[in-house]
Enzyme design. Structure first.
Site, PDB file in Angstrom:
ATOM      1  N   GLU A 140      19.395  75.291  42.193  1.00 22.58           N
ATOM      2  CA  GLU A 140      19.893  74.954  43.255  1.00 22.58           C
ATOM      3  C   GLU A 140      21.464  76.034  42.803  1.00 22.58           C
ATOM      4  OE1 GLU A 140      21.724  70.519  43.380  1.00 22.58           O
ATOM      5  OE2 GLU A 140      23.390  71.224  45.179  1.00 22.58           O
ATOM      6  N   GLN A 165      27.125  73.013  40.051  1.00 24.82           N
ATOM      7  CA  GLN A 165      26.281  74.698  39.322  1.00 24.82           C
ATOM      8  C   GLN A 165      27.115  75.120  38.793  1.00 24.82           C
ATOM      9  OE1 GLN A 165      24.676  71.315  40.921  1.00 24.82           O
ATOM     10  NE2 GLN A 165      25.560  73.255  42.712  1.00 24.82           N
TER      11      GLN A 165
HETATM   12  N1  LIG Z   1      39.117  67.372  51.075  1.00 27.96           N
HETATM   13  C1  LIG Z   1      37.219  66.826  50.975  1.00 27.96           C
HETATM   14  N2  LIG Z   1      36.811  66.864  50.916  1.00 27.96           N
HETATM   15  C2  LIG Z   1      35.304  67.056  51.476  1.00 27.96           C
HETATM   16  C3  LIG Z   1      35.444  68.241  52.554  1.00 27.96           C
HETATM   17  N3  LIG Z   1      34.013  68.334  53.484  1.00 27.96           N
HETATM   18  C4  LIG Z   1      33.175  67.513  52.330  1.00 27.96           C
HETATM   19  N4  LIG Z   1      34.021  67.351  51.084  1.00 27.96           N
HETATM   20  C5  LIG Z   1      33.669  65.818  49.762  1.00 27.96           C
HETATM   21  O1  LIG Z   1      33.683  67.296  48.654  1.00 27.96           O
HETATM   22  C6  LIG Z   1      32.783  66.928  48.132  1.00 27.96           C
HETATM   23  C7  LIG Z   1      31.637  67.503  48.019  1.00 27.96           C
HETATM   24  O2  LIG Z   1      30.893  68.042  48.954  1.00 27.96           O
HETATM   25  P1  LIG Z   1      29.803  68.773  49.602  1.00 27.96           P
HETATM   26  O3  LIG Z   1      30.047  70.389  48.544  1.00 27.96           O
HETATM   27  O4  LIG Z   1      29.380  68.544  51.294  1.00 27.96           O
HETATM   28  O5  LIG Z   1      28.459  67.689  48.472  1.00 27.96           O
HETATM   29  P2  LIG Z   1      26.964  67.422  48.880  1.00 27.96           P
HETATM   30  O6  LIG Z   1      26.043  68.715  49.384  1.00 27.96           O
HETATM   31  O7  LIG Z   1      27.112  66.282  49.966  1.00 27.96           O
HETATM   32  O8  LIG Z   1      27.115  67.442  47.202  1.00 27.96           O
HETATM   33  P3  LIG Z   1      25.909  67.535  46.444  1.00 27.96           P
HETATM   34  O9  LIG Z   1      24.500  67.131  46.423  1.00 27.96           O
HETATM   35  O10 LIG Z   1      26.213  67.015  45.188  1.00 27.96           O
HETATM   36  O11 LIG Z   1      25.429  69.084  45.888  1.00 27.96           O
HETATM   37  C8  LIG Z   1      32.014  65.202  47.958  1.00 27.96           C
HETATM   38  O12 LIG Z   1      32.879  64.585  47.708  1.00 27.96           O
HETATM   39  C9  LIG Z   1      32.613  65.237  49.432  1.00 27.96           C
HETATM   40  O13 LIG Z   1      33.320  64.181  50.455  1.00 27.96           O
HETATM   41  C10 LIG Z   1      36.256  68.244  52.973  1.00 27.96           C
HETATM   42  O14 LIG Z   1      36.485  69.226  53.809  1.00 27.96           O
HETATM   43  N5  LIG Z   1      37.238  68.077  52.899  1.00 27.96           N
HETATM   44 CA   LIG Z   2      25.627  70.417  48.451  1.00 24.98          CA
END
Ligand SMILES: Nc1nc2c(ncn2[C@@H]2O[C@H](COP(=O)(O)OP(=O)(O)OP(=O)(O)O)[C@@H](O)[C@H]2O)c(=O)[nH]1
Ligand SMILES: [Ca+2]
Length: 494
Positions: free
Chosen positions: A171, A204
């Protein structure tokens, strides 16, 4: 006064004919040359990657010119689709629903990728920290979820290539490949950009450091040979240090005695919710700390204090043991930070919301901003941002504090290195994240050796043909000089 009329030598019939023939010859020559060598009408190939994250799943469609698979920077994201509902690991109790949840985005992909390309379009699903945690907690449940998404994906006409859980190293490393591929740094052999990814369940850090040859901590080392250049990448993925699991850890920290209410400095004053103990502790990141004899629920009430919040956040990092020359936290080796960094996913969402994407400001100013945001009453925050999802809004004080603490205390960014971080969402239209690097790797689209230098590009070819044709024509005209009409020095008086 007498009227004078010069006889223009260019108007003699011979020269006019020569000129016209010459011009026609040049136009014909250049036209034939251009048409003959015009690049064929562009055909595209496609690839689809599903990013099954802990908080949600997203589908990305990539496109590249069919005949130029190996050219860097040529693969672009043409479409993305956010799957409705939570990440696939949340369907552990009903795996079929995990498969079903992907249907809408998959149908969208069917529309977006031209029908005649469907069968040859590779389709990958990569799951990250949410599924890693589920696999730790209940590996048969994670197998069931993967099986369910697999059978759902196989129903679509694409070339299904498998659904699997990525390791933390993969990742981190593929996120780094994506960023540097999109920045065109790999073919040029330029210094690379580090990658910082903050997800919901893991985070990461990946970068190239001159001092790091992999020997001190082989598990953090990934080597690549790309376009004739060798890279020795440092990468580490911290499971449980994504923003949602980190929040769980700070809540676990504050509910150790199983009390019925807590005053949480990481939430705005006036914010209050009831939380369930069994839900909070239902994660391998905190499950071993579940207090005995706790009531079913507790009330979380905001206190809005950045300094106290930072203290709680710091307490989820362990700085005591380090068996290496230097560590980030939790006894994990980290070489000296080096070069620019791109910070994406939650780093971007949070810092963009807080107007903190400008990293040239002093770290003290970042703290001041967080201080003032955290101490703003919840009512006021809601009023100021009526369009922002309440769940996100409520967590920005915690998230901002967590990001600053992770970067400065965890990874040891100081004022200077902090200013080398760029908070980014996209690079040249493609989302920053591991998916593009993953696909480039699995489709062998990044060669180990530099491709042979391409023949003259089309534009260069056309220019040279045109210049040569004009020169030939001038030479031709000059060679006809003996036939030129004599022009007398004296103007003739008519
Ligand atoms: N403020 C905000 N938070 C967001 C948004 N989209 C996702 N998040 C939050 O940001 C965090 C990281 O989101 P992602 O990068 O999509 O995480 P992920 O890929 O589901 O998680 P991993 O499996 O750990 O990589 C999570 O707590 C989400 O709820 C957004 O548009 N705005
Ligand atoms: Ca992710």
């Amino acid at each position: 006064m007498s009227a004078m009329k010069e006889k223009n030598p260019w108007q003699t019939p011979v020269t006019i004919i020569i000129t016209v023939i010459g011009v026609i010859a040049i136009v014909a020559l250049v036209t034939v040359a251009v048409l003959q060598n015009r690049p064929l009408p562009q055909k595209y190939k496609y690839g689809i990657v599903l990013d099954a994250g802990s908080s949600h799943t997203a589908l990305y469609i990539y496109e590249w010119p069919a005949e130029k698979d190996n050219n860097t920077g040529r693969v672009e994201q043409t479409h993305s689709c956010k799957v409705k509902g939570p990440g696939i690991s949340s369907y552990a109790h009903d795996p079929l629903k995990a498969g079903e949840s992907l249907r809408v985005c998959m149908q969208e992909a069917e529309q977006r990728v031209p029908g005649k390309r469907h069968q040859e379009t590779p389709l990958y699903l990569g799951a990250t920290a949410g599924m890693r945690l589920l696999n730790i907690e209940n590996s048969s449940a994670s197998d069931e979820v993967l099986k369910a998404v697999e059978s759902a994906l196989q129903k679509f006409p694409f070339s299904y290539q498998g659904a699997r859980i990525l390791s933390g190293q993969e990742e981190g490393a593929f996120g780094w490949v994506t960023v540097n591929y999109l920045d065109d740094r790999l073919t040029q052999g330029l210094d690379t950009t580090g990658a910082l990814d903050l997800g919901g369940a893991s985070t990461q850090i990946s970068f190239v450091s001159e001092k790091f040859d992999g020997s001190e901590s082989p598990s953090n080392s990934v080597t690549f040979r790309l376009y004739g250049n060798d890279y020795n990448l440092y990468t580490h993925s911290f499971l449980c240090y994504g923003k949602d699991q980190a929040l769980r850890m700070t809540l676990a920290q504050q509910t150790q005695s199983g009390q019925a209410s807590i005053l949480d400095p990481c939430f705005n004053t006036g914010y209050t919710v009831m939380k369930n103990y069994s839900v909070l502790y239902d994660s391998p990141c905190v499950s071993d700390r579940k207090p005995q004899n706790a009531p079913a629920t507790f009330n979380q009430t905001g206190k809005g204090n950045f300094t106290e919040c930072q203290e709680v956040v710091k307490s989820v990092f362990n700085f005591t043991h380090c068996k290496y020359s230097q560590c980030s936290f939790n006894g994990v080796f980290q070489p000296l930070l080096q070069g620019p960094f791109g910070a994406f996913s939650a780093y971007y969402f949070v810092m963009n919301f807080l107007n903190l994407t400008d990293t040239s400001i002093p770290l003290k100013a970042v703290e001041d901003k967080l201080n003032s945001f955290c101490s703003t009453p919840w009512n006021q925050i809601k009023q100021q941002h009526p369009d922002v999802k309440v769940k996100y809004l409520a967590e920005y004080c915690f998230s901002g504090t967590y990001i600053l603490t992770l970067l400065t205390e965890g990874y040891k960014f100081d004022q200077t290195s902090y200013s080398n971080i760029k908070f980014i969402k996209k690079i040249k239209g493609s989302d920053a994240g591991w998916t593009l690097g993953y696909m480039l790797n699995l489709t062998n689209m990044i060669p180990a050796e530099a491709p042979d230098s391409p023949p003259l590009p089309h534009a260069g070819y056309v220019s040279i043909v045109t210049i040569m044709a004009v020169l030939l024509f001038i030479l031709f005209i000059v060679s006809l000089r003996p036939l030129w009409p004599r022009c007398s020095k004296q103007p003739q008086i008519v």
